[in-house]
Design a protein around this motif. Structure first.
Motif, PDB file in Angstrom:
ATOM      1  N   ILE A  14       0.843  -1.197   0.000  1.00 15.01           N
ATOM      2  CA  ILE A  14       0.000   0.000   0.000  1.00 15.01           C
ATOM      3  C   ILE A  14       0.880   1.250   0.000  1.00 15.01           C
ATOM      4  O   ILE A  14       1.861   1.323   0.745  1.00 15.01           O
ATOM      5  N   LEU A  15       0.510   2.203  -0.848  1.00 16.71           N
ATOM      6  CA  LEU A  15       1.207   3.494  -0.853  1.00 16.71           C
ATOM      7  C   LEU A  15       0.656   4.338   0.290  1.00 16.71           C
ATOM      8  O   LEU A  15      -0.550   4.549   0.392  1.00 16.71           O
ATOM      9  N   ALA A  16       1.555   4.825   1.152  1.00 14.55           N
ATOM     10  CA  ALA A  16       1.144   5.636   2.304  1.00 14.55           C
ATOM     11  C   ALA A  16       0.649   7.009   1.868  1.00 14.55           C
ATOM     12  O   ALA A  16       1.148   7.568   0.892  1.00 14.55           O
ATOM     13  N   PRO A  17      -0.315   7.570   2.601  1.00 10.16           N
ATOM     14  CA  PRO A  17      -0.730   8.943   2.297  1.00 10.16           C
ATOM     15  C   PRO A  17       0.382   9.913   2.683  1.00 10.16           C
ATOM     16  O   PRO A  17       0.926   9.816   3.782  1.00 10.16           O
ATOM     17  N   MET A  18       0.738  10.823   1.767  1.00 13.27           N
ATOM     18  CA  MET A  18       1.764  11.832   2.063  1.00 13.27           C
ATOM     19  C   MET A  18       1.297  13.179   1.521  1.00 13.27           C
ATOM     20  O   MET A  18       1.000  13.299   0.325  1.00 13.27           O
ATOM     21  N   ALA A  19       1.220  14.151   2.414  1.00 15.12           N
ATOM     22  CA  ALA A  19       0.738  15.486   2.024  1.00 15.12           C
ATOM     23  C   ALA A  19       1.653  16.073   0.953  1.00 15.12           C
ATOM     24  O   ALA A  19       2.879  16.021   1.071  1.00 15.12           O
ATOM     25  N   MET A  37      -2.853  -0.808  -3.293  1.00 12.80           N
ATOM     26  CA  MET A  37      -3.772   0.266  -2.920  1.00 12.80           C
ATOM     27  C   MET A  37      -2.955   1.528  -2.686  1.00 12.80           C
ATOM     28  O   MET A  37      -1.756   1.451  -2.378  1.00 12.80           O
ATOM     29  N   ALA A  38      -3.592   2.684  -2.851  1.00 15.00           N
ATOM     30  CA  ALA A  38      -2.914   3.956  -2.598  1.00 15.00           C
ATOM     31  C   ALA A  38      -3.895   4.867  -1.880  1.00 15.00           C
ATOM     32  O   ALA A  38      -5.073   4.920  -2.228  1.00 15.00           O
ATOM     33  N   VAL A  39      -3.403   5.566  -0.858  1.00 15.80           N
ATOM     34  CA  VAL A  39      -4.266   6.435  -0.054  1.00 15.80           C
ATOM     35  C   VAL A  39      -4.004   7.891  -0.422  1.00 15.80           C
ATOM     36  O   VAL A  39      -2.859   8.301  -0.599  1.00 15.80           O
ATOM     37  N   SER A  40      -5.087   8.667  -0.510  1.00 11.07           N
ATOM     38  CA  SER A  40      -4.965  10.068  -0.920  1.00 11.07           C
ATOM     39  C   SER A  40      -4.222  10.898   0.115  1.00 11.07           C
ATOM     40  O   SER A  40      -4.024  10.483   1.258  1.00 11.07           O
ATOM     41  N   GLU A  41      -3.872  12.111  -0.294  1.00 10.28           N
ATOM     42  CA  GLU A  41      -3.361  13.090   0.661  1.00 10.28           C
ATOM     43  C   GLU A  41      -4.463  13.377   1.681  1.00 10.28           C
ATOM     44  O   GLU A  41      -5.642  13.171   1.418  1.00 10.28           O
TER      45      GLU A  41
END
Length: 325
Positions: A14-19, A37-41
Motif C-alpha cells: 500500500i502506498l502511504a498517504p503523504m501530504a 492500494m494507494a491512499v490520498s493526501e
C-alpha cells in the motif's frame, strides 16, 4: 490476500498517504507499478475548505483503479463524520482517518497523532465516522505519543471495537517524528491481539526489509511512503521478491526516463502549467537523487518556469547519463 471490508487487494503493498505527494498522478503511477492500494493526501474535516481548488484536487479520483481511498483529518467527531459523508458522496470507496501525522501544525489543533493522547476522543471519532458511512473505514496511527506512552495496542482495541476495518501503524511515536529507527515490536503486539488486518509502516525501503517486517510482525500488509519517492517501481520489486524470493532487476535508464517523463506530463495535465511545473520540481529532485550530475541538474531544472523547458532539461540529463554508461 488482504481484505478490507468488501475489497480484496491484489497484493500486500500500500502506498502511504503523504501530504503534497500522493496526488492522483502519483497514486495511479504507483498502482501501475505494483501497489495494491494507494491512499490520498490528507483532507481537512474543516468544511470551509471543501470547496477550495486544493481540496477538490486532493479528492479527485477520476479514472483511478479501485478501491479509491481518501484520508481525512481533524479532531471533531461530528465534522469528521460529515467529511467522511461528503467524500463518499464524491466517489470515495474507503475512508482513512489520520491519527498518525506528527506535523506540528496538525498536532497543534489536536489532530493527527496528537489524538493518541485522548483515548476517549479517539473512540468518539471512530464511532462517529464508522456510523456515518456505509463504506469501510480504516485508521492510521503511530505506536503512541512518546516512548513513555506507547498506547498503540489500546488504540487498536478501541478501533476494532468501533468497527474499523484495517489498521495501519507507523513504528514510531509522535515524539520521534521521522528520526531514529522504526520499531516493530509494538506492531507485532497489536497484530497478536486484534483480528482486523494490520498494515506495518516505517523504514521499509527494500524487498528484503518488507519481507522481514511482514514475517517479524505477522502484519497482513506493508505501507510504503518515503521509499517510493523517485522510485515508484519499488512496489513491483517488493511484490516480485515476496512471490519468488528473487530480486527483480533494476529498471533500465530508459525506463526510468520514460516513467519520469510520463509522470511529468500527468502532473501538467492535472495541475495546469503553473502549478504542474512547481509540483514537478520535487519529483525531479527525487528521481535524480544519487545519479551522476544530479546536483547540477536539480540546480538548473528547479529554476525554470515552464513545462517545455523542464522536459528538455530532463531529456538532456538522461542523454548525458546514457553517454556516461
Amino acid at each position: 490476500m488482504v481484505k478490507i471490508g468488501t475489497y480484496t487487494l491484489k497484493n500486500k503493498l500500500i502506498l502511504a498517504p503523504m501530504a503534497g505527494v500522493t496526488d492522483r498522478p502519483f497514486r495511479q503511477l504507483c498502482k501501475q507499478l505494483g501497489a495494491g492500494m494507494a491512499v490520498s493526501e490528507m483532507i481537512s474535516s474543516n468544511s470551509l475548505l471543501w470547496g477550495s481548488e486544493k481540496t477538490k484536487r486532493r479528492a479527485n479520483h477520476d479514472g483511478e483503479t479501485e478501491p479509491r481511498c481518501i484520508q481525512i483529518a481533524g479532531a471533531d467527531p461530528e465534522l469528521l463524520a460529515k467529511a467522511a459523508q461528503y467524500n463518499v458522496e464524491n466517489g470515495a470507496q474507503m475512508i482513512d482517518i489520520n491519527m498518525g501525522c506528527p506535523a506540528k501544525k496538525v498536532c497543534n489543533v489536536m489532530a493527527g497523532s496528537a489524538l493518541l493522547k485522548d483515548e476517549t476522543r479517539v473512540a468518539q471519532i471512530l464511532d462517529a465516522v464508522v456510523n456515518a458511512v456505509s463504506v469501510p473505514v480504516t485508521l492510521k496511527i503511530r505506536t503512541g505519543w512518546d516512548k513513555a506512552h506507547r498506547n498503540g495496542l489500546r488504540i487498536a482495541q478501541i478501533a476494532e471495537q468501533a468497527g474499523i476495518q484495517a489498521l495501519a501503524i507507523h513504528g514510531r511515536t509522535r515524539a520521534c517524528g521521522f528520526s531514529g529507527e522504526a520499531e516493530y515490536d509494538t506492531i507485532a503486539a497489536i497484530k497478536a491481539n486484534i483480528k482486523i488486518p494490520v498494515i506495518a509502516n516505517g523504514d521499509i525501503r527494500s524487498p528484503e526489509k518488507a519481507k522481514y517486517v511482514l514475517d517479524y510482525t505477522g502484519a497482513d500488509a506493508v505501507m510504503i511512503g518515503r521509499a517510493a519517492l523517485g522510485r515508484p517501481w519499488i512496489f513491483r520489486e517488493i511484490d516480485y521478491y515476496l512471490k519468488t524470493g528473487e530480486k527483480l532487476s533494476a529498471p533500465s535508464l530508459t525506463e526510468i526516463r520514460d516513467t519520469l517523463l510520463a509522470h511529468l506530463e500527468k502532473l501538467y495535465q492535472f495541475y495546469g502549467e503553473y502549478t504542474g511545473v512547481r509540483m514537478a520540481r520535487k519529483h525531479l529532485s527525487w528521481y535524480s537523487k544519487g545519479q551522476p550530475y544530479g546536483a547540477m541538474f536539480r540546480n538548473t531544472v528547479n529554476r525554470v518556469g515552464n513545462s517545455l523547458e523542464q522536459i528538455k532539461l530532463t531529456q538532456s540529463f538522461f542523454a548525458k547519463l546514457a553517454e556516461a554508461l
